[in-house]
Design an enzyme around this catalytic site. Structure first.
Site, PDB file in Angstrom:
ATOM      1  N   LYS A   9       9.523   5.780   2.402  1.00 49.02           N
ATOM      2  CA  LYS A   9      10.036   5.173   1.167  1.00 49.02           C
ATOM      3  C   LYS A   9      10.841   6.169   0.324  1.00 49.02           C
ATOM      4  O   LYS A   9      10.709   7.392   0.498  1.00 49.02           O
ATOM      5  CB  LYS A   9       8.847   4.658   0.343  1.00 49.02           C
ATOM      6  CG  LYS A   9       8.045   3.548   1.018  1.00 49.02           C
ATOM      7  CD  LYS A   9       6.940   3.049   0.084  1.00 49.02           C
ATOM      8  CE  LYS A   9       6.158   1.912   0.730  1.00 49.02           C
ATOM      9  NZ  LYS A   9       5.158   1.356  -0.206  1.00 49.02           N
ATOM     10  N   TYR A  49       8.287  -8.195   1.377  1.00 49.53           N
ATOM     11  CA  TYR A  49       7.122  -8.241   0.484  1.00 49.53           C
ATOM     12  C   TYR A  49       6.939  -9.657  -0.067  1.00 49.53           C
ATOM     13  O   TYR A  49       6.624  -9.828  -1.257  1.00 49.53           O
ATOM     14  CB  TYR A  49       7.290  -7.226  -0.653  1.00 49.53           C
ATOM     15  CG  TYR A  49       7.096  -5.776  -0.247  1.00 49.53           C
ATOM     16  CD1 TYR A  49       6.026  -5.380   0.560  1.00 49.53           C
ATOM     17  CD2 TYR A  49       7.970  -4.789  -0.703  1.00 49.53           C
ATOM     18  CE1 TYR A  49       5.844  -4.052   0.924  1.00 49.53           C
ATOM     19  CE2 TYR A  49       7.784  -3.450  -0.342  1.00 49.53           C
ATOM     20  CZ  TYR A  49       6.721  -3.094   0.470  1.00 49.53           C
ATOM     21  OH  TYR A  49       6.527  -1.775   0.823  1.00 49.53           O
ATOM     22  N   ASN A 112       4.139   5.364  -3.024  1.00 46.10           N
ATOM     23  CA  ASN A 112       3.110   5.797  -2.065  1.00 46.10           C
ATOM     24  C   ASN A 112       3.678   6.178  -0.696  1.00 46.10           C
ATOM     25  O   ASN A 112       3.020   6.061   0.324  1.00 46.10           O
ATOM     26  CB  ASN A 112       1.994   4.758  -1.977  1.00 46.10           C
ATOM     27  CG  ASN A 112       2.483   3.395  -1.564  1.00 46.10           C
ATOM     28  OD1 ASN A 112       3.656   3.234  -1.247  1.00 46.10           O
ATOM     29  ND2 ASN A 112       1.597   2.420  -1.559  1.00 46.10           N
ATOM     30  N   HIS A 115       5.435   2.926   4.276  1.00 46.19           N
ATOM     31  CA  HIS A 115       4.963   1.577   4.608  1.00 46.19           C
ATOM     32  C   HIS A 115       4.511   1.593   6.063  1.00 46.19           C
ATOM     33  O   HIS A 115       5.151   2.218   6.909  1.00 46.19           O
ATOM     34  CB  HIS A 115       6.087   0.553   4.451  1.00 46.19           C
ATOM     35  CG  HIS A 115       5.754  -0.762   5.089  1.00 46.19           C
ATOM     36  ND1 HIS A 115       4.948  -1.699   4.489  1.00 46.19           N
ATOM     37  CD2 HIS A 115       6.071  -1.266   6.319  1.00 46.19           C
ATOM     38  CE1 HIS A 115       4.793  -2.730   5.307  1.00 46.19           C
ATOM     39  NE2 HIS A 115       5.460  -2.500   6.420  1.00 46.19           N
ATOM     40  N   GLU A 126       8.314  -7.453  11.488  1.00 54.89           N
ATOM     41  CA  GLU A 126       8.956  -6.404  10.676  1.00 54.89           C
ATOM     42  C   GLU A 126       9.953  -5.590  11.508  1.00 54.89           C
ATOM     43  O   GLU A 126      11.022  -5.218  11.019  1.00 54.89           O
ATOM     44  CB  GLU A 126       7.879  -5.481  10.076  1.00 54.89           C
ATOM     45  CG  GLU A 126       7.041  -6.214   9.035  1.00 54.89           C
ATOM     46  CD  GLU A 126       5.960  -5.344   8.399  1.00 54.89           C
ATOM     47  OE1 GLU A 126       5.769  -4.188   8.830  1.00 54.89           O
ATOM     48  OE2 GLU A 126       5.315  -5.830   7.455  1.00 54.89           O
TER      49      GLU A 126
HETATM   50  P1  TYD Z   1       0.425  -4.077  -0.075  1.00 53.56           P
HETATM   51  O1  TYD Z   1       1.036  -4.849   1.050  1.00 53.56           O
HETATM   52  O2  TYD Z   1      -0.681  -4.723  -0.857  1.00 53.56           O
HETATM   53  O3  TYD Z   1      -0.140  -2.644   0.399  1.00 53.56           O
HETATM   54  P2  TYD Z   1       0.218  -1.651   1.604  1.00 53.56           P
HETATM   55  O4  TYD Z   1       1.554  -1.014   1.340  1.00 53.56           O
HETATM   56  O5  TYD Z   1      -0.904  -0.624   1.559  1.00 53.56           O
HETATM   57  O6  TYD Z   1       0.206  -2.461   2.876  1.00 53.56           O
HETATM   58  O7  TYD Z   1       1.566  -3.701  -1.124  1.00 53.56           O
HETATM   59  C1  TYD Z   1       2.856  -3.355  -0.703  1.00 53.56           C
HETATM   60  C2  TYD Z   1       3.447  -2.361  -1.671  1.00 53.56           C
HETATM   61  O8  TYD Z   1       3.552  -2.955  -2.962  1.00 53.56           O
HETATM   62  C3  TYD Z   1       2.556  -1.121  -1.899  1.00 53.56           C
HETATM   63  O9  TYD Z   1       2.697  -0.161  -0.878  1.00 53.56           O
HETATM   64  C4  TYD Z   1       3.058  -0.663  -3.232  1.00 53.56           C
HETATM   65  C5  TYD Z   1       3.377  -1.961  -3.963  1.00 53.56           C
HETATM   66  N1  TYD Z   1       2.262  -2.353  -4.865  1.00 53.56           N
HETATM   67  C6  TYD Z   1       2.354  -2.033  -6.214  1.00 53.56           C
HETATM   68  O10 TYD Z   1       3.359  -1.452  -6.649  1.00 53.56           O
HETATM   69  N2  TYD Z   1       1.327  -2.383  -7.050  1.00 53.56           N
HETATM   70  C7  TYD Z   1       0.212  -3.024  -6.596  1.00 53.56           C
HETATM   71  O11 TYD Z   1      -0.710  -3.322  -7.409  1.00 53.56           O
HETATM   72  C8  TYD Z   1       0.119  -3.351  -5.198  1.00 53.56           C
HETATM   73  C9  TYD Z   1      -1.082  -4.070  -4.656  1.00 53.56           C
HETATM   74  C10 TYD Z   1       1.164  -2.999  -4.372  1.00 53.56           C
END
Ligand code: TYD
Length: 153
Positions: A9, A49, A112, A115, A126
């Protein structure tokens, strides 16, 4: 063998962490079958998303995911969806276990850094979203027999 989709990311691209993420993937023994830099936009993020489009943070998520180009990768390996998901760690970097990518490299639930597809079914969808078939390469590194036992291959 199974395949999964990775996105490095903007939060990692900005922080010059591409090499560290790719290095961990290589060290683990997952095969990089496809890799390129692309610019995401709101249209593709609404698809990728779709489960989050109605959440209040979605506009911020689009902003953070479009801040720079990203690296998209296809990884190949036995159980690779689960292996890379475990290696990624939980969504919020503050809660992700040490040793995971998010646990070691970030402090955020949104910035974070990577993905990871969450199931083999979603990985197929995907991968098709971001790659055309001629961008995915089917090759076997010569050291595969050192990463897996004979009866696993
Ligand atoms: P999600 O699919 O719930 O998690 P992951 O990436 O662990 O599979 O969410 C997708 C992305 O959305 C996540 O990486 C970061 C963003 N996100 C937020 O910004 N705030 C939030 O509260 C959540 C749940 C996700």
């Amino acid at each position: 063998m199974e395949q999964t989709l990775v996105i490095i990311k903007p939060s990692a691209v900005e922080r010059r962490l591409i090499g560290k993420v790719v290095g961990r993937i290589e060290d683990k023994g997952m095969i990089i079958s496809g890799m390129k830099m692309i610019q995401l936009d709101e249209r593709i993020l609404r698809e990728h998303y779709a489960h989050l489009v109605d959440r209040p943070f979605f506009p911020d998520l689009v902003k953070s995911m479009t801040a720079t180009p990203v690296i998209v990768m296809v990884l190949t390996g036995i159980d690779v969806v689960n292996v890379f998901r475990t290696m990624t760690g939980s969504t919020n970097g503050r809660k992700a276990a040490p040793g995971t990518l998010r646990g070691d490299f970030c402090m955020s639930g949104q910035a974070n850094i990577v993905h990871a597809s969450d199931s083999p079914e979603n990985a197929k969808i995907e991968i098709a979203r971001f790659f055309s078939p001629n961008e995915i390469f089917n090759y076997a590194p010569v050291d595969m027999s050192f990463f897996y036992a004979d009866d696993e291959l």
